[in-house]
Structures are given as C-alpha cells and as structure tokens.
Write a protein that holds these residues in place. Structure first.
Motif, PDB file in Angstrom:
ATOM      1  N   TYR A  22       0.796  -1.218   0.000  1.00 55.06           N
ATOM      2  CA  TYR A  22       0.000   0.000   0.000  1.00 55.06           C
ATOM      3  C   TYR A  22       0.835   1.278   0.000  1.00 55.06           C
ATOM      4  N   PHE A  23       2.141   1.186   0.260  1.00 52.11           N
ATOM      5  CA  PHE A  23       2.947   2.404   0.198  1.00 52.11           C
ATOM      6  C   PHE A  23       4.155   2.300  -0.717  1.00 52.11           C
ATOM      7  N   ALA A  24       4.354   1.163  -1.350  1.00 49.03           N
ATOM      8  CA  ALA A  24       5.515   1.020  -2.231  1.00 49.03           C
ATOM      9  C   ALA A  24       5.139   0.792  -3.688  1.00 49.03           C
ATOM     10  N   THR A  25       3.832   0.705  -3.971  1.00 48.57           N
ATOM     11  CA  THR A  25       3.406   0.490  -5.353  1.00 48.57           C
ATOM     12  C   THR A  25       2.432   1.599  -5.768  1.00 48.57           C
ATOM     13  N   PRO A  26       2.443   1.983  -7.043  1.00 47.30           N
ATOM     14  CA  PRO A  26       1.505   3.012  -7.508  1.00 47.30           C
ATOM     15  C   PRO A  26       0.046   2.625  -7.267  1.00 47.30           C
ATOM     16  N   SER A  27      -0.311   1.368  -7.514  1.00 47.82           N
ATOM     17  CA  SER A  27      -1.704   0.962  -7.323  1.00 47.82           C
ATOM     18  C   SER A  27      -2.087   1.012  -5.852  1.00 47.82           C
ATOM     19  N   GLY A  28      -1.187   0.612  -4.962  1.00 44.56           N
ATOM     20  CA  GLY A  28      -1.460   0.675  -3.525  1.00 44.56           C
ATOM     21  C   GLY A  28      -1.608   2.097  -3.040  1.00 44.56           C
ATOM     22  N   PHE A  33      -3.679   7.229  -0.783  1.00 43.35           N
ATOM     23  CA  PHE A  33      -2.815   8.398  -0.609  1.00 43.35           C
ATOM     24  C   PHE A  33      -3.119   9.511  -1.603  1.00 43.35           C
ATOM     25  N   ALA A  34      -3.491   9.144  -2.802  1.00 35.20           N
ATOM     26  CA  ALA A  34      -3.780  10.122  -3.856  1.00 35.20           C
ATOM     27  C   ALA A  34      -4.926   9.594  -4.708  1.00 35.20           C
ATOM     28  N   ASP A  35      -5.461  10.454  -5.580  1.00 31.61           N
ATOM     29  CA  ASP A  35      -6.527  10.017  -6.470  1.00 31.61           C
ATOM     30  C   ASP A  35      -6.014   8.992  -7.469  1.00 31.61           C
ATOM     31  N   ASN A  36      -4.764   9.204  -7.902  1.00 38.11           N
ATOM     32  CA  ASN A  36      -4.137   8.299  -8.858  1.00 38.11           C
ATOM     33  C   ASN A  36      -2.625   8.423  -8.706  1.00 38.11           C
ATOM     34  N   VAL A  37      -1.916   7.333  -8.953  1.00 37.53           N
ATOM     35  CA  VAL A  37      -0.457   7.340  -8.861  1.00 37.53           C
ATOM     36  C   VAL A  37       0.092   6.543 -10.035  1.00 37.53           C
ATOM     37  N   ASN A  38       1.050   7.147 -10.721  1.00 38.94           N
ATOM     38  CA  ASN A  38       1.744   6.469 -11.816  1.00 38.94           C
ATOM     39  C   ASN A  38       3.232   6.449 -11.492  1.00 38.94           C
ATOM     40  N   SER A  39       3.942   5.498 -12.067  1.00 43.22           N
ATOM     41  CA  SER A  39       5.391   5.510 -11.858  1.00 43.22           C
ATOM     42  C   SER A  39       6.111   5.130 -13.140  1.00 43.22           C
ATOM     43  N   ARG A  40       7.262   5.734 -13.274  1.00 44.92           N
ATOM     44  CA  ARG A  40       8.173   5.384 -14.362  1.00 44.92           C
ATOM     45  C   ARG A  40       9.531   5.223 -13.691  1.00 44.92           C
ATOM     46  N   GLY A  41       9.901   3.980 -13.431  1.00 46.34           N
ATOM     47  CA  GLY A  41      11.136   3.724 -12.709  1.00 46.34           C
ATOM     48  C   GLY A  41      11.024   4.232 -11.286  1.00 46.34           C
ATOM     49  N   GLU A  42      11.958   5.101 -10.892  1.00 41.33           N
ATOM     50  CA  GLU A  42      11.977   5.632  -9.526  1.00 41.33           C
ATOM     51  C   GLU A  42      11.093   6.870  -9.358  1.00 41.33           C
ATOM     52  N   LEU A  43      10.531   7.383 -10.454  1.00 40.58           N
ATOM     53  CA  LEU A  43       9.735   8.604 -10.404  1.00 40.58           C
ATOM     54  C   LEU A  43       8.241   8.275 -10.294  1.00 40.58           C
ATOM     55  N   PHE A  44       7.637   8.712  -9.190  1.00 36.43           N
ATOM     56  CA  PHE A  44       6.214   8.492  -8.954  1.00 36.43           C
ATOM     57  C   PHE A  44       5.477   9.806  -9.172  1.00 36.43           C
ATOM     58  N   THR A  45       4.369   9.774  -9.900  1.00 37.65           N
ATOM     59  CA  THR A  45       3.535  10.948 -10.114  1.00 37.65           C
ATOM     60  C   THR A  45       2.239  10.760  -9.335  1.00 37.65           C
ATOM     61  N   PHE A  46       1.999  11.668  -8.383  1.00 34.98           N
ATOM     62  CA  PHE A  46       0.809  11.631  -7.541  1.00 34.98           C
ATOM     63  C   PHE A  46      -0.178  12.660  -8.076  1.00 34.98           C
TER      64      PHE A  46
END
Length: 126
Positions: A22-28, A33-46
C-alpha cells in the motif's frame, strides 16, 4: 525556510507484506494516498484533483520501508518515509511515518497524515 523532521506512529492490524504493497506500489498508493499514482522507474507521479506532484523513490526494502523525496522540494534533506515496525515480543505491527514540514505547518502536516492513515486503515480493514 528550514524544515523540521517529525515522526508519527500508527498501530495497524495487517501483515508487513500486505501493508508494504500500500505504500511502495503506484496501485497501492492510489487506493488511499492520492486520487491516482503512476510511476516510471523511480519517479512516482501523484495526482490529486487534477494537480500533479512528483516524488523520487530514494530507497525501498521489501516488507520494510519506502522513502520518497518530492521533486519540487528545495530542501534536499527533506523526505517522507513509510517504515513498518514489528514488535519482537507481541508481533504487533506499526507504521512509522517520517516527514518534514516548516515549523508553523507541522500540526497541519500531522493532521493530514492522520487522515490519510485513517483512510488506509479503512481500506485494509485494520
């Protein structure tokens, strides 16, 4: 302005492996934590209400912790971290939140975390 470090501890009735997702994956993170979370490598977009903030994943250890730094934060030493702590005797699981805020914003930041963790507990049924 210099930011101050603060920590909060939340007892959570969940296994470390479940909690970690729940805190280490974009889907979790996107579930609480946010409405939506995406990641590209180490960069997470909240994404919250159409606005975006990016954070870099600084460190991660499976079933233990994830540490992020907001890209736009000018304080290079500031970060936010989710750490799972398991009591050796009782096996009780706690989530330790470490974050940074300016002195006059610490109470507000703590309240925000309390609301977010309340949402997390609701979602996982803890």
């Amino acid at each position: 302005m210099v930011k101050e470090k603060f920590q909060l501890e939340f007892p959570i009735h969940a296994s470390p492996s479940m909690l970690y997702q729940y805190f280490a994956t974009p889907s979790g993170l996107g579930e609480w934590f946010a409405d939506n979370v995406n990641s590209r490598g180490e960069l997470f977009t909240f994404i919250w209400d159409g606005s975006e903030e990016q954070a870099k994943l600084l460190a991660s250890k499976t079933d233990d912790r994830a540490k992020f730094h907001w890209v736009e934060d000018e304080d290079d030493n500031a970060y936010f971290e989710f750490k799972i702590q398991v009591d050796a005797l009782t096996k009780d699981v706690s989530l330790i939140i470490t974050d940074f805020a300016e002195e006059d914003e610490i109470d507000e930041a703590k309240m925000l975390w309390e609301n977010q963790i309340s949402e997390l507990k609701h979602i996982i049924g803890a």
